[in-house]
Scaffold this motif. Structure first.
Motif, PDB file in Angstrom:
ATOM      1  N   ARG A  14       0.833  -1.213   0.000  1.00 40.60           N
ATOM      2  CA  ARG A  14       0.000   0.000   0.000  1.00 40.60           C
ATOM      3  C   ARG A  14       0.861   1.254   0.000  1.00 40.60           C
ATOM      4  N   GLY A  15       2.053   1.157   0.583  1.00 39.44           N
ATOM      5  CA  GLY A  15       2.983   2.286   0.599  1.00 39.44           C
ATOM      6  C   GLY A  15       3.809   2.390  -0.674  1.00 39.44           C
ATOM      7  N   GLY A  16       3.604   1.463  -1.599  1.00 39.83           N
ATOM      8  CA  GLY A  16       4.319   1.508  -2.874  1.00 39.83           C
ATOM      9  C   GLY A  16       5.671   0.824  -2.855  1.00 39.83           C
ATOM     10  N   ILE A  17       5.970   0.081  -1.797  1.00 39.54           N
ATOM     11  CA  ILE A  17       7.256  -0.626  -1.691  1.00 39.54           C
ATOM     12  C   ILE A  17       7.043  -2.061  -2.157  1.00 39.54           C
ATOM     13  N   THR A  18       7.580  -2.388  -3.326  1.00 36.53           N
ATOM     14  CA  THR A  18       7.411  -3.741  -3.859  1.00 36.53           C
ATOM     15  C   THR A  18       8.745  -4.431  -4.106  1.00 36.53           C
ATOM     16  N   ASP A  19       9.833  -3.684  -4.091  1.00 33.16           N
ATOM     17  CA  ASP A  19      11.150  -4.248  -4.364  1.00 33.16           C
ATOM     18  C   ASP A  19      11.933  -4.444  -3.070  1.00 33.16           C
ATOM     19  N   PRO A  20      12.924  -5.325  -3.093  1.00 33.57           N
ATOM     20  CA  PRO A  20      13.812  -5.458  -1.934  1.00 33.57           C
ATOM     21  C   PRO A  20      14.518  -4.130  -1.681  1.00 33.57           C
ATOM     22  N   LEU A  21      14.790  -3.846  -0.414  1.00 34.22           N
ATOM     23  CA  LEU A  21      15.472  -2.602  -0.052  1.00 34.22           C
ATOM     24  C   LEU A  21      16.730  -2.906   0.751  1.00 34.22           C
ATOM     25  N   THR A  22      17.691  -1.995   0.652  1.00 33.53           N
ATOM     26  CA  THR A  22      18.900  -2.099   1.466  1.00 33.53           C
ATOM     27  C   THR A  22      18.628  -1.492   2.836  1.00 33.53           C
ATOM     28  N   THR A  23      19.500  -1.765   3.773  1.00 34.68           N
ATOM     29  CA  THR A  23      19.378  -1.184   5.108  1.00 34.68           C
ATOM     30  C   THR A  23      19.413   0.340   5.012  1.00 34.68           C
ATOM     31  N   GLU A  24      20.256   0.873   4.145  1.00 33.10           N
ATOM     32  CA  GLU A  24      20.350   2.323   3.953  1.00 33.10           C
ATOM     33  C   GLU A  24      19.017   2.906   3.476  1.00 33.10           C
ATOM     34  N   GLN A  25      18.371   2.227   2.533  1.00 29.06           N
ATOM     35  CA  GLN A  25      17.076   2.694   2.038  1.00 29.06           C
ATOM     36  C   GLN A  25      16.004   2.617   3.126  1.00 29.06           C
ATOM     37  N   ILE A  26      16.030   1.551   3.908  1.00 33.88           N
ATOM     38  CA  ILE A  26      15.073   1.398   5.005  1.00 33.88           C
ATOM     39  C   ILE A  26      15.268   2.515   6.019  1.00 33.88           C
ATOM     40  N   ASN A  27      16.520   2.788   6.370  1.00 36.04           N
ATOM     41  CA  ASN A  27      16.807   3.858   7.329  1.00 36.04           C
ATOM     42  C   ASN A  27      16.370   5.219   6.801  1.00 36.04           C
ATOM     43  N   ALA A  28      16.496   5.443   5.488  1.00 37.77           N
ATOM     44  CA  ALA A  28      16.052   6.708   4.889  1.00 37.77           C
ATOM     45  C   ALA A  28      14.535   6.848   4.995  1.00 37.77           C
ATOM     46  N   ILE A  29      13.812   5.754   4.777  1.00 45.79           N
ATOM     47  CA  ILE A  29      12.355   5.794   4.911  1.00 45.79           C
ATOM     48  C   ILE A  29      11.977   6.086   6.355  1.00 45.79           C
ATOM     49  N   LYS A  30      12.657   5.430   7.294  1.00 47.32           N
ATOM     50  CA  LYS A  30      12.388   5.679   8.714  1.00 47.32           C
ATOM     51  C   LYS A  30      12.636   7.145   9.066  1.00 47.32           C
ATOM     52  N   ALA A  31      13.738   7.698   8.551  1.00 46.94           N
ATOM     53  CA  ALA A  31      14.082   9.092   8.848  1.00 46.94           C
ATOM     54  C   ALA A  31      13.054  10.056   8.257  1.00 46.94           C
ATOM     55  N   ASP A  32      12.581   9.767   7.039  1.00 43.06           N
ATOM     56  CA  ASP A  32      11.575  10.618   6.400  1.00 43.06           C
ATOM     57  C   ASP A  32      10.215  10.478   7.091  1.00 43.06           C
ATOM     58  N   ASN A  33       9.944   9.281   7.623  1.00 49.98           N
ATOM     59  CA  ASN A  33       8.687   8.965   8.300  1.00 49.98           C
ATOM     60  C   ASN A  33       7.473   9.478   7.517  1.00 49.98           C
ATOM     61  N   PRO A  34       7.313   8.996   6.271  1.00 50.22           N
ATOM     62  CA  PRO A  34       6.202   9.474   5.446  1.00 50.22           C
ATOM     63  C   PRO A  34       4.838   9.123   6.062  1.00 50.22           C
ATOM     64  N   GLU A  35       3.820   9.797   5.584  1.00 53.87           N
ATOM     65  CA  GLU A  35       2.468   9.608   6.116  1.00 53.87           C
ATOM     66  C   GLU A  35       2.005   8.149   5.994  1.00 53.87           C
ATOM     67  N   TRP A  36       2.318   7.502   4.851  1.00 53.01           N
ATOM     68  CA  TRP A  36       1.884   6.114   4.676  1.00 53.01           C
ATOM     69  C   TRP A  36       2.496   5.205   5.732  1.00 53.01           C
ATOM     70  N   LEU A  37       3.767   5.486   6.113  1.00 48.49           N
ATOM     71  CA  LEU A  37       4.441   4.662   7.114  1.00 48.49           C
ATOM     72  C   LEU A  37       3.788   4.850   8.481  1.00 48.49           C
ATOM     73  N   GLN A  38       3.481   6.083   8.829  1.00 48.25           N
ATOM     74  CA  GLN A  38       2.806   6.352  10.104  1.00 48.25           C
ATOM     75  C   GLN A  38       1.454   5.646  10.164  1.00 48.25           C
TER      76      GLN A  38
END
Length: 123
Positions: free
Chosen positions: A78-102
């Motif tokens: 639902r958040g548009g994440i369909t591909d594998p992610l690296t730890t760096e990419q995951i940490n960037a998403i956490k840091a951005d804390n987008p509305e979909w993640l919340q």
């Protein structure tokens, strides 16, 4: 007539799932062979450098990405994440804390809370 026991083997995709790594990022010899139960146990007990590196930095499969973000696999989609992610990419998403993640974290927490409530009622 005693039958010799053949070792239990699994496809590389199954072994990768059990190891919690993305199959496409594993070495070619891992992807092309079969993995015995003993080999899987050895990889879990004493992971080689490539396995430690994959677990540390990724790319990670969706179940691992979902767990690291605290959402469900459906929430990732639902958040548009369909591909594998690296730890760096995951940490960037956490840091951005987008509305979909919340939103998905809140939904996931509610689902877990309801599941725990139901389990307590049954037991």
């Amino acid at each position: 007539m005693t039958s010799r026991k053949t070792p239990q083997t699994m496809k590389p995709a199954t072994a990768a799932k059990k190891l919690g790594v993305y199959l496409g990022a594993t070495p070619a010899e891992f992807q092309e062979g079969v993995v015995s139960r003993d080999e899987l146990n050895a990889l879990q007990a004493d992971p080689p450098e490539w396995l430690r590196e994959l677990r540390r930095n990724g790319p990670h499969p969706r179940p691992v990405v979902a767990a690291k973000l605290g959402v469900s696999i459906g929430g990732l989609a639902r958040g548009g994440i369909t591909d594998p992610l690296t730890t760096e990419q995951i940490n960037a998403i956490k840091a951005d804390n987008p509305e979909w993640l919340q939103r998905e974290r809140a939904t996931h927490a509610e689902v877990r809370k309801e599941a725990a409530r139901q389990k307590n009622q049954q037991g």
